[in-house]
Design a protein around this motif. Sequence first.
Motif, PDB file in Angstrom:
ATOM      1  N   UNK A 110       0.822  -1.211   0.000  1.00 25.94           N
ATOM      2  CA  UNK A 110       0.000   0.000   0.000  1.00 25.94           C
ATOM      3  C   UNK A 110       0.856   1.261   0.000  1.00 25.94           C
ATOM      4  N   UNK A 111       2.154   1.098   0.145  1.00 28.38           N
ATOM      5  CA  UNK A 111       3.070   2.239   0.131  1.00 28.38           C
ATOM      6  C   UNK A 111       3.040   2.911  -1.232  1.00 28.38           C
ATOM      7  N   UNK A 112       2.946   4.243  -1.249  1.00 29.10           N
ATOM      8  CA  UNK A 112       2.822   4.988  -2.500  1.00 29.10           C
ATOM      9  C   UNK A 112       4.166   5.186  -3.210  1.00 29.10           C
ATOM     10  N   UNK A 113       5.249   5.177  -2.446  1.00 32.46           N
ATOM     11  CA  UNK A 113       6.572   5.459  -3.006  1.00 32.46           C
ATOM     12  C   UNK A 113       7.258   4.198  -3.509  1.00 32.46           C
ATOM     13  N   UNK A 114       7.113   3.107  -2.776  1.00 24.68           N
ATOM     14  CA  UNK A 114       7.829   1.872  -3.091  1.00 24.68           C
ATOM     15  C   UNK A 114       7.652   1.405  -4.535  1.00 24.68           C
ATOM     16  N   UNK A 115       6.440   1.420  -5.112  1.00 25.38           N
ATOM     17  CA  UNK A 115       6.292   0.948  -6.501  1.00 25.38           C
ATOM     18  C   UNK A 115       7.029   1.814  -7.529  1.00 25.38           C
ATOM     19  N   UNK A 116       7.375   3.046  -7.151  1.00 30.42           N
ATOM     20  CA  UNK A 116       8.063   3.937  -8.086  1.00 30.42           C
ATOM     21  C   UNK A 116       9.559   3.656  -8.171  1.00 30.42           C
ATOM     22  N   UNK A 117      10.116   3.036  -7.138  1.00 28.35           N
ATOM     23  CA  UNK A 117      11.570   2.919  -7.027  1.00 28.35           C
ATOM     24  C   UNK A 117      12.233   2.118  -8.159  1.00 28.35           C
ATOM     25  N   UNK A 118      11.645   0.985  -8.623  1.00 28.96           N
ATOM     26  CA  UNK A 118      12.312   0.245  -9.704  1.00 28.96           C
ATOM     27  C   UNK A 118      12.480   1.056 -10.986  1.00 28.96           C
ATOM     28  N   UNK A 119      11.650   2.079 -11.186  1.00 29.72           N
ATOM     29  CA  UNK A 119      11.756   2.879 -12.406  1.00 29.72           C
ATOM     30  C   UNK A 119      13.071   3.646 -12.475  1.00 29.72           C
ATOM     31  N   UNK A 120      13.657   3.962 -11.320  1.00 34.12           N
ATOM     32  CA  UNK A 120      14.879   4.781 -11.313  1.00 34.12           C
ATOM     33  C   UNK A 120      16.029   4.074 -12.024  1.00 34.12           C
ATOM     34  N   UNK A 121      16.405   2.836 -11.643  1.00 34.84           N
ATOM     35  CA  UNK A 121      17.496   2.174 -12.382  1.00 34.84           C
ATOM     36  C   UNK A 121      17.112   1.817 -13.822  1.00 34.84           C
ATOM     37  N   UNK A 122      15.832   1.512 -14.054  1.00 29.13           N
ATOM     38  CA  UNK A 122      15.412   1.154 -15.410  1.00 29.13           C
ATOM     39  C   UNK A 122      15.511   2.363 -16.348  1.00 29.13           C
ATOM     40  N   UNK A 123      15.137   3.531 -15.858  1.00 32.13           N
ATOM     41  CA  UNK A 123      15.264   4.748 -16.673  1.00 32.13           C
ATOM     42  C   UNK A 123      16.733   5.051 -16.927  1.00 32.13           C
ATOM     43  N   UNK A 124      17.563   4.908 -15.901  1.00 36.55           N
ATOM     44  CA  UNK A 124      19.006   5.139 -16.074  1.00 36.55           C
ATOM     45  C   UNK A 124      19.599   4.150 -17.071  1.00 36.55           C
ATOM     46  N   UNK A 125      19.087   2.921 -17.075  1.00 37.52           N
ATOM     47  CA  UNK A 125      19.578   1.905 -18.013  1.00 37.52           C
ATOM     48  C   UNK A 125      19.368   2.335 -19.461  1.00 37.52           C
ATOM     49  N   UNK A 126      18.403   3.227 -19.687  1.00 37.98           N
ATOM     50  CA  UNK A 126      18.205   3.752 -21.036  1.00 37.98           C
ATOM     51  C   UNK A 126      19.433   4.437 -21.576  1.00 37.98           C
ATOM     52  N   UNK A 127      20.161   5.149 -20.722  1.00 43.60           N
ATOM     53  CA  UNK A 127      21.400   5.782 -21.161  1.00 43.60           C
ATOM     54  C   UNK A 127      22.548   4.785 -21.255  1.00 43.60           C
ATOM     55  N   UNK A 128      22.571   3.816 -20.353  1.00 41.48           N
ATOM     56  CA  UNK A 128      23.626   2.799 -20.383  1.00 41.48           C
ATOM     57  C   UNK A 128      23.567   2.008 -21.691  1.00 41.48           C
ATOM     58  N   UNK A 129      22.360   1.633 -22.104  1.00 41.91           N
ATOM     59  CA  UNK A 129      22.178   0.865 -23.338  1.00 41.91           C
ATOM     60  C   UNK A 129      22.097   1.746 -24.579  1.00 41.91           C
ATOM     61  N   UNK A 130      22.131   3.069 -24.357  1.00 40.63           N
ATOM     62  CA  UNK A 130      22.093   4.051 -25.455  1.00 40.63           C
ATOM     63  C   UNK A 130      20.888   3.833 -26.357  1.00 40.63           C
ATOM     64  N   UNK A 131      19.747   3.723 -25.735  1.00 37.04           N
ATOM     65  CA  UNK A 131      18.517   3.494 -26.493  1.00 37.04           C
ATOM     66  C   UNK A 131      18.107   4.770 -27.217  1.00 37.04           C
ATOM     67  N   UNK A 132      17.250   4.615 -28.213  1.00 32.07           N
ATOM     68  CA  UNK A 132      16.651   5.763 -28.886  1.00 32.07           C
ATOM     69  C   UNK A 132      15.986   6.671 -27.854  1.00 32.07           C
ATOM     70  N   UNK A 133      16.307   7.942 -27.896  1.00 36.60           N
ATOM     71  CA  UNK A 133      15.740   8.962 -27.004  1.00 36.60           C
ATOM     72  C   UNK A 133      16.207   8.845 -25.559  1.00 36.60           C
ATOM     73  N   UNK A 134      17.133   7.927 -25.282  1.00 39.41           N
ATOM     74  CA  UNK A 134      17.795   7.861 -23.989  1.00 39.41           C
ATOM     75  C   UNK A 134      16.862   7.723 -22.809  1.00 39.41           C
ATOM     76  N   UNK A 135      17.311   8.268 -21.665  1.00 38.56           N
ATOM     77  CA  UNK A 135      16.524   8.183 -20.439  1.00 38.56           C
ATOM     78  C   UNK A 135      15.176   8.882 -20.587  1.00 38.56           C
TER      79      UNK A 135
END
Length: 214
Positions: A110-135
């Motif tokens: 029921x925590x409002x913040x906890x479900x958001x946390x996995x998005x942080x490394x996944x968004x950063x991974x966009x730059x690591x993998x150099x995806x189209x449009x990056x993070x």
Amino acid sequence: MTGFIIKLIAVLSMAVDHVGFAFELPTFTRVIGRLAFPLFAYLVAEGCTHTRNMNKYLRNLGIFAIISHAPFTWVLGLPLFPLYHTNIFFTLFLGVACCAAYKKIATLSANKILPLLPAIPLIYLGDVLRVDFGMVGVAVVFALFMAKEPIAKLAIILAAMYVLYWPHAWFFFGSVAALPILYFYNGKRGYEMKMAFYWFYPAHFALLGVMAWL
């Protein structure tokens, strides 16, 4: 306007963009192509909201990211490895992974913040993998998924396109041309050709590669 019509507009604009790149056509072809990403990002976020099987969604995106890598790098004149630039399916895969993680954790806590946390490394991974449009590209998909009101979603796209393209004014205006199209989206899927759209991406890159080589 159904999702099918919007997806068709996105695919056609993307094809114009890639033809323009492959054959060094005038800049207006690249401007037309800026329309594609915000349309795809919006529809993928909608898919995350309504799909009953996030694992299948991720699986399909992951498979086609890998299938598309060779023809994508061929047309762009890049080596297969190391990863200098990866295709849009990698961007969408990471965006959907953010949404999938959020939905999974939100059902367990029921925590409002906890479900958001996995998005942080996944968004950063966009730059690591150099995806189209990056993070930014990964974050846009997740932000559109989280937004509930249509006007909020349009505002997210406007802000993201500004970050991606300004001060390249023509690219910015080409991308925000997606806003009036999305405004008339009626929330309906329309005619279903899901796998055809998946296959079109690697197939058109392969065709462009052969044509440019010839």
